[in-house]
Design an enzyme around this catalytic site. Structure first.
Site, PDB file in Angstrom:
ATOM      1  N   GLU A 164       0.098   3.297  -5.543  1.00 37.25           N
ATOM      2  CA  GLU A 164      -0.897   2.247  -5.751  1.00 37.25           C
ATOM      3  C   GLU A 164      -0.552   1.009  -4.931  1.00 37.25           C
ATOM      4  OE1 GLU A 164      -3.646   1.087  -6.614  1.00 37.25           O
ATOM      5  OE2 GLU A 164      -4.125   1.296  -8.738  1.00 37.25           O
ATOM      6  N   ASP A 165      -1.567   0.268  -4.548  1.00 40.56           N
ATOM      7  CA  ASP A 165      -1.316  -0.972  -3.822  1.00 40.56           C
ATOM      8  C   ASP A 165      -0.795  -2.053  -4.756  1.00 40.56           C
ATOM      9  OD1 ASP A 165      -3.773  -1.217  -5.165  1.00 40.56           O
ATOM     10  OD2 ASP A 165      -4.868  -1.995  -3.435  1.00 40.56           O
ATOM     11  N   ASP A 172      -2.418  -4.864 -11.349  1.00 40.87           N
ATOM     12  CA  ASP A 172      -2.860  -6.193 -11.768  1.00 40.87           C
ATOM     13  C   ASP A 172      -2.934  -6.203 -13.290  1.00 40.87           C
ATOM     14  OD1 ASP A 172      -3.803  -8.773 -11.655  1.00 40.87           O
ATOM     15  OD2 ASP A 172      -5.848  -8.215 -11.145  1.00 40.87           O
ATOM     16  N   PHE A 180      -4.716 -14.274  -5.598  1.00 46.61           N
ATOM     17  CA  PHE A 180      -5.364 -13.088  -5.047  1.00 46.61           C
ATOM     18  C   PHE A 180      -4.829 -12.882  -3.634  1.00 46.61           C
ATOM     19  CE2 PHE A 180      -8.573 -10.327  -3.295  1.00 46.61           C
ATOM     20  CZ  PHE A 180      -8.862  -9.501  -4.364  1.00 46.61           C
ATOM     21  N   VAL A 181      -4.369 -11.679  -3.341  1.00 38.97           N
ATOM     22  CA  VAL A 181      -3.745 -11.436  -2.037  1.00 38.97           C
ATOM     23  C   VAL A 181      -4.498 -10.376  -1.249  1.00 38.97           C
ATOM     24  CG1 VAL A 181      -1.437 -12.176  -2.743  1.00 38.97           C
ATOM     25  CG2 VAL A 181      -2.126  -9.788  -3.089  1.00 38.97           C
ATOM     26  N   ASP A 216      -7.763  -5.715   0.127  1.00 41.68           N
ATOM     27  CA  ASP A 216      -8.972  -6.341   0.666  1.00 41.68           C
ATOM     28  C   ASP A 216      -9.557  -7.356  -0.288  1.00 41.68           C
ATOM     29  OD1 ASP A 216      -9.866  -4.402  -1.334  1.00 41.68           O
ATOM     30  OD2 ASP A 216     -11.888  -4.839  -0.610  1.00 41.68           O
ATOM     31  N   ARG A 264      -7.995  -5.864   5.313  1.00 40.90           N
ATOM     32  CA  ARG A 264      -7.034  -4.778   5.049  1.00 40.90           C
ATOM     33  C   ARG A 264      -6.035  -4.621   6.188  1.00 40.90           C
ATOM     34  NH1 ARG A 264      -8.857  -1.818   0.572  1.00 40.90           N
ATOM     35  NH2 ARG A 264     -11.116  -1.600   0.345  1.00 40.90           N
TER      36      ARG A 264
HETATM   37  P1  IMP Z   1      -6.045  -3.372 -12.338  1.00 39.94           P
HETATM   38  O1  IMP Z   1      -6.840  -2.234 -12.891  1.00 39.94           O
HETATM   39  O2  IMP Z   1      -6.422  -4.694 -12.951  1.00 39.94           O
HETATM   40  O3  IMP Z   1      -4.542  -3.145 -12.381  1.00 39.94           O
HETATM   41  O4  IMP Z   1      -6.502  -3.554 -10.840  1.00 39.94           O
HETATM   42  C1  IMP Z   1      -5.957  -2.831  -9.813  1.00 39.94           C
HETATM   43  C2  IMP Z   1      -6.833  -2.865  -8.594  1.00 39.94           C
HETATM   44  O5  IMP Z   1      -7.481  -4.140  -8.447  1.00 39.94           O
HETATM   45  C3  IMP Z   1      -5.990  -2.683  -7.364  1.00 39.94           C
HETATM   46  O6  IMP Z   1      -5.819  -1.323  -7.032  1.00 39.94           O
HETATM   47  C4  IMP Z   1      -6.745  -3.468  -6.329  1.00 39.94           C
HETATM   48  O7  IMP Z   1      -7.721  -2.650  -5.721  1.00 39.94           O
HETATM   49  C5  IMP Z   1      -7.442  -4.569  -7.102  1.00 39.94           C
HETATM   50  N1  IMP Z   1      -6.702  -5.852  -7.036  1.00 39.94           N
HETATM   51  C6  IMP Z   1      -6.076  -6.498  -8.035  1.00 39.94           C
HETATM   52  N2  IMP Z   1      -5.503  -7.650  -7.614  1.00 39.94           N
HETATM   53  C7  IMP Z   1      -5.767  -7.715  -6.292  1.00 39.94           C
HETATM   54  C8  IMP Z   1      -5.423  -8.671  -5.261  1.00 39.94           C
HETATM   55  O8  IMP Z   1      -4.751  -9.701  -5.462  1.00 39.94           O
HETATM   56  N3  IMP Z   1      -5.897  -8.397  -4.012  1.00 39.94           N
HETATM   57  C9  IMP Z   1      -6.634  -7.271  -3.723  1.00 39.94           C
HETATM   58  N4  IMP Z   1      -6.964  -6.344  -4.639  1.00 39.94           N
HETATM   59  C10 IMP Z   1      -6.537  -6.575  -5.913  1.00 39.94           C
HETATM   60 MG    MG Z   2      -9.609  -3.090  -4.118  1.00 38.66          MG
END
Ligand code: IMP
Ligand code: MG
Length: 177
Positions: free
Chosen positions: A102-103, A106, A153-154, A160, A166
């Site tokens: 995973e990237d 969050d 937010f990064v 992206d 990206r």
């Molecule tokens: P989660 O379900 O809240 O953990 O969100 C995860 C997904 O939200 C990641 O796989 C990203 O695609 C997106 N995301 C969350 N924070 C960021 C950020 O700071 N920059 C870009 N994408 C983000």
């Molecule tokens: Mg995304």
């Protein structure tokens, strides 16, 4: 083409060479942990594509790759927690050693969903490798985690905002207007 998001690219949080050094360490850890096995790396599109390609080359083992795409309903900078599989795996993961790549974790909702969906398919093992983990996030459950990241937010290194940035080679802050 999507419109350029209103905002600007701000400070660098993680420079390209720091990313490379940490990815090399994660690759070495995975190499040590999976000796004698052939892990299946499952990348979560699209954000993990840069990390996944560097990580795969940092692992000194035969690996297989597959990808999933999910869409989380929500605005461009906030996840709603409702996730839908847009592209499923081509690989049958039953009995496989799966590493979900995973990237960023969050809220952790995307990961919780994917972990349960993939866990139901009876892999031999299922671990998470996340490049970034938001500080203060609930226990991410990621066995391999690259960097903690502040609330900003990064973008960059695969991440992206509305499909932009990206390709930037570092992790940088996106400052909305
Ligand atoms: P989660 O379900 O809240 O953990 O969100 C995860 C997904 O939200 C990641 O796989 C990203 O695609 C997106 N995301 C969350 N924070 C960021 C950020 O700071 N920059 C870009 N994408 C983000
Ligand atoms: Mg995304």
């Amino acid at each position: 083409m999507s419109d350029v998001p209103a905002g600007s690219i701000g400070r660098t949080i993680i420079a390209a060479d720091d990313l490379a050094a940490r990815v090399a360490e994660l690759g070495a850890e995975i190499t040590a942990d999976y000796q004698g096995r052939r892990p299946l790396l499952v990348g979560v599109l699209k954000g993990a594509f840069v990390f996944m390609s560097d990580l795969a080359r940092a692992i000194d083992l035969p690996v297989e790759l597959d990808f999933m795409a999910v869409s989380s309903y929500g605005t461009s900078t906030k996840s709603s927690g409702v996730v839908r599989i847009v592209k499923d795996l081509e690989t049958d993961i039953e009995g496989r050693d799966v590493i979900l790549v995973e990237d960023i974790v969050d809220s952790g909702l995307t990961l919780a969903y994917l972990r349960s969906v993939l866990g139901d398919r009876r892999p031999a093992s299922l671990e998470i490798c996340a490049l970034l983990v938001r500080e203060g996030a609930e226990d991410s459950g990621a066995r391999y985690a690259g960097f903690p990241i502040p609330p900003d937010f990064v973008v960059g290194y695969g991440l992206d905002v509305a499909e932009h940035y990206r390709e930037i080679d570092a992790i940088r802050v996106f400052e909305p207007e």
